[in-house]
Design a protein around this motif. Structure first.
Motif, PDB file in Angstrom:
ATOM      1  N   TYR A   1      35.696  26.484  33.573  1.00 18.56           N
ATOM      2  CA  TYR A   1      36.263  26.038  32.309  1.00 18.56           C
ATOM      3  C   TYR A   1      37.290  27.059  31.805  1.00 18.56           C
ATOM      4  O   TYR A   1      37.131  28.261  32.017  1.00 18.56           O
ATOM      5  CB  TYR A   1      35.169  25.934  31.229  1.00 18.56           C
TER       6      TYR A   1
ATOM      7  N   TYR B   1      39.084  28.131  28.054  1.00 16.02           N
ATOM      8  CA  TYR B   1      39.069  28.006  26.605  1.00 16.02           C
ATOM      9  C   TYR B   1      40.132  28.950  26.033  1.00 16.02           C
ATOM     10  O   TYR B   1      40.536  29.923  26.675  1.00 16.02           O
ATOM     11  CB  TYR B   1      37.706  28.414  26.019  1.00 16.02           C
TER      12      TYR B   1
ATOM     13  N   GLY C   1      24.761  22.496  31.954  1.00 15.73           N
ATOM     14  CA  GLY C   1      24.432  23.760  32.590  1.00 15.73           C
ATOM     15  C   GLY C   1      24.915  24.899  31.727  1.00 15.73           C
ATOM     16  O   GLY C   1      25.928  24.788  31.031  1.00 15.73           O
ATOM     17  N   GLU C   2      24.198  26.017  31.767  1.00 12.10           N
ATOM     18  CA  GLU C   2      24.560  27.176  30.951  1.00 12.10           C
ATOM     19  C   GLU C   2      25.898  27.735  31.418  1.00 12.10           C
ATOM     20  O   GLU C   2      26.103  27.962  32.621  1.00 12.10           O
ATOM     21  CB  GLU C   2      23.479  28.251  31.038  1.00 12.10           C
ATOM     22  N   GLN C   3      26.795  27.963  30.457  1.00 13.55           N
ATOM     23  CA  GLN C   3      28.107  28.509  30.772  1.00 13.55           C
ATOM     24  C   GLN C   3      28.115  30.011  30.536  1.00 13.55           C
ATOM     25  O   GLN C   3      27.589  30.489  29.530  1.00 13.55           O
ATOM     26  CB  GLN C   3      29.190  27.821  29.941  1.00 13.55           C
ATOM     27  N   PHE C   4      28.751  30.732  31.463  1.00 12.17           N
ATOM     28  CA  PHE C   4      28.881  32.182  31.396  1.00 12.17           C
ATOM     29  C   PHE C   4      30.368  32.516  31.335  1.00 12.17           C
ATOM     30  O   PHE C   4      31.158  32.008  32.126  1.00 12.17           O
ATOM     31  CB  PHE C   4      28.237  32.844  32.621  1.00 12.17           C
ATOM     32  N   PHE C   5      30.712  33.397  30.390  1.00 14.19           N
ATOM     33  CA  PHE C   5      32.118  33.674  30.116  1.00 14.19           C
ATOM     34  C   PHE C   5      32.583  34.993  30.728  1.00 14.19           C
ATOM     35  O   PHE C   5      31.800  35.958  30.837  1.00 14.19           O
ATOM     36  CB  PHE C   5      32.359  33.707  28.601  1.00 14.19           C
ATOM     37  N   GLY C   6      33.856  35.012  31.088  1.00 12.89           N
ATOM     38  CA  GLY C   6      34.499  36.238  31.506  1.00 12.89           C
ATOM     39  C   GLY C   6      34.968  37.042  30.306  1.00 12.89           C
ATOM     40  O   GLY C   6      34.815  36.617  29.159  1.00 12.89           O
ATOM     41  N   PRO C   7      35.567  38.214  30.561  1.00 13.22           N
ATOM     42  CA  PRO C   7      35.990  39.107  29.469  1.00 13.22           C
ATOM     43  C   PRO C   7      37.245  38.635  28.747  1.00 13.22           C
ATOM     44  O   PRO C   7      37.574  39.168  27.687  1.00 13.22           O
ATOM     45  CB  PRO C   7      36.246  40.432  30.183  1.00 13.22           C
TER      46      PRO C   7
ATOM     47  N   ARG D   1      31.346  24.540  38.489  1.00 17.19           N
ATOM     48  CA  ARG D   1      32.212  24.156  37.377  1.00 17.19           C
ATOM     49  C   ARG D   1      32.895  25.390  36.807  1.00 17.19           C
ATOM     50  O   ARG D   1      32.287  26.460  36.680  1.00 17.19           O
ATOM     51  CB  ARG D   1      31.431  23.414  36.298  1.00 17.19           C
TER      52      ARG D   1
ATOM     53  N   GLU E   1      26.388  23.154  37.566  1.00 14.29           N
ATOM     54  CA  GLU E   1      26.097  21.874  36.932  1.00 14.29           C
ATOM     55  C   GLU E   1      25.091  21.111  37.775  1.00 14.29           C
ATOM     56  O   GLU E   1      25.366  20.719  38.888  1.00 14.29           O
ATOM     57  CB  GLU E   1      27.376  21.069  36.765  1.00 14.29           C
TER      58      GLU E   1
ATOM     59  N   LEU F   1      39.947  32.467  27.653  1.00 18.14           N
ATOM     60  CA  LEU F   1      38.621  32.717  28.198  1.00 18.14           C
ATOM     61  C   LEU F   1      38.307  31.739  29.316  1.00 18.14           C
ATOM     62  O   LEU F   1      38.618  30.550  29.220  1.00 18.14           O
ATOM     63  CB  LEU F   1      37.564  32.565  27.100  1.00 18.14           C
TER      64      LEU F   1
END
Lengths: 109, 115
Positions: free
Chosen positions: B33, B35, B102-108, B31, B97, B91
């Motif tokens: 995303y 934002y 599921g835990e989401q991990f973000f980019g810079p 998955r 998933e 972002l």
């Protein structure tokens, strides 16, 4: 959609103090995450905690899903803890995260 | 595991120009995303993909915005005819998933400034 409220909006501490940040949400969730946003905008994962209690060093978190709130505890705060802390949740019917407005934490030396 | 990466990190453009951002998720994550975050606010959801399928779009995603994930790996977000109100941090996040969330991990992030 789901509503997320964080409190307090601002918090100023002296180094070494303890603090509690709160996150209230309006509906059942399948995901709750706490993040620390650094000055460059990077979201750092602190906890993935849709329910229960977790600890990681000086930080711990508790989510009481039945009462729709989560708490983030910071003990023995350090100046490097300063920044914005976000709570984000996903409803059980979905996957998107809805973020609160954040808590701006300032730790003074 | 190199984490989520985004390119470019900063983009300055003039109103009316088109811009495209790229996101590379964590390799095993299915998955992805997007934002958007404006100053003083929490991030707001725009859209997400499971593999190459775009499953949900926010009403924030106007007709000027389009996102793709053609092979279920990296994704691009294009903004056409940029407006000053598009200035924000964009972002990207990814997750694996399984059953439920599921835990989401973000980019810079990519910081966009529209002049």
């Amino acid at each position: 959609g789901i509503q997320v409220e964080q409190s307090p909006p601002d918090l100023i501490l002296q180094e070494g103090a303890n603090s509690t940040l709160r996150c209230n949400f309006s509906d059942s969730v399948n995901n709750l995450q706490w993040f620390h946003q650094n000055p460059w905008g990077q979201l750092i994962n602190l906890f993935y905690i849709p329910s229960g209690t977790k600890q990681n060093g000086r930080l711990s978190a508790t989510t009481v899903a039945t009462e729709r709130y989560s708490l983030l505890y910071i003990s023995s705060s350090q100046t490097t803890d300063s920044g914005v802390y976000f709570c984000a949740v996903a409803e059980t019917s979905g996957s998107r995260l809805t973020f609160g407005e954040g808590t701006q934490l300032t730790v003074n030396p | 595991d190199t984490g989520v990466s985004q390119d470019p990190r900063h983009k300055i453009t003039k109103r009316g120009q088109n811009v495209t951002f790229r996101c590379d998720p964590i390799s095993e994550h299915n998955r992805l995303y997007w934002y958007r975050q404006t100053l003083g606010q929490g991030p707001e959801f725009l859209t997400y993909f499971q593999n190459e399928a775009q499953l949900e779009k926010s009403r924030l995603l106007s007709d000027r915005f389009s996102a793709e994930r053609p092979k279920g790996s990296f994704s691009t977000l294009e903004i056409q005819r940029t407006e000053q109100g598009d200035s924000a941090m964009y972002l990207c996040a990814s997750s694996l998933e399984l059953a439920g969330g599921g835990e989401q991990f973000f980019g810079p992030g990519t910081r966009l400034t529209v002049l």
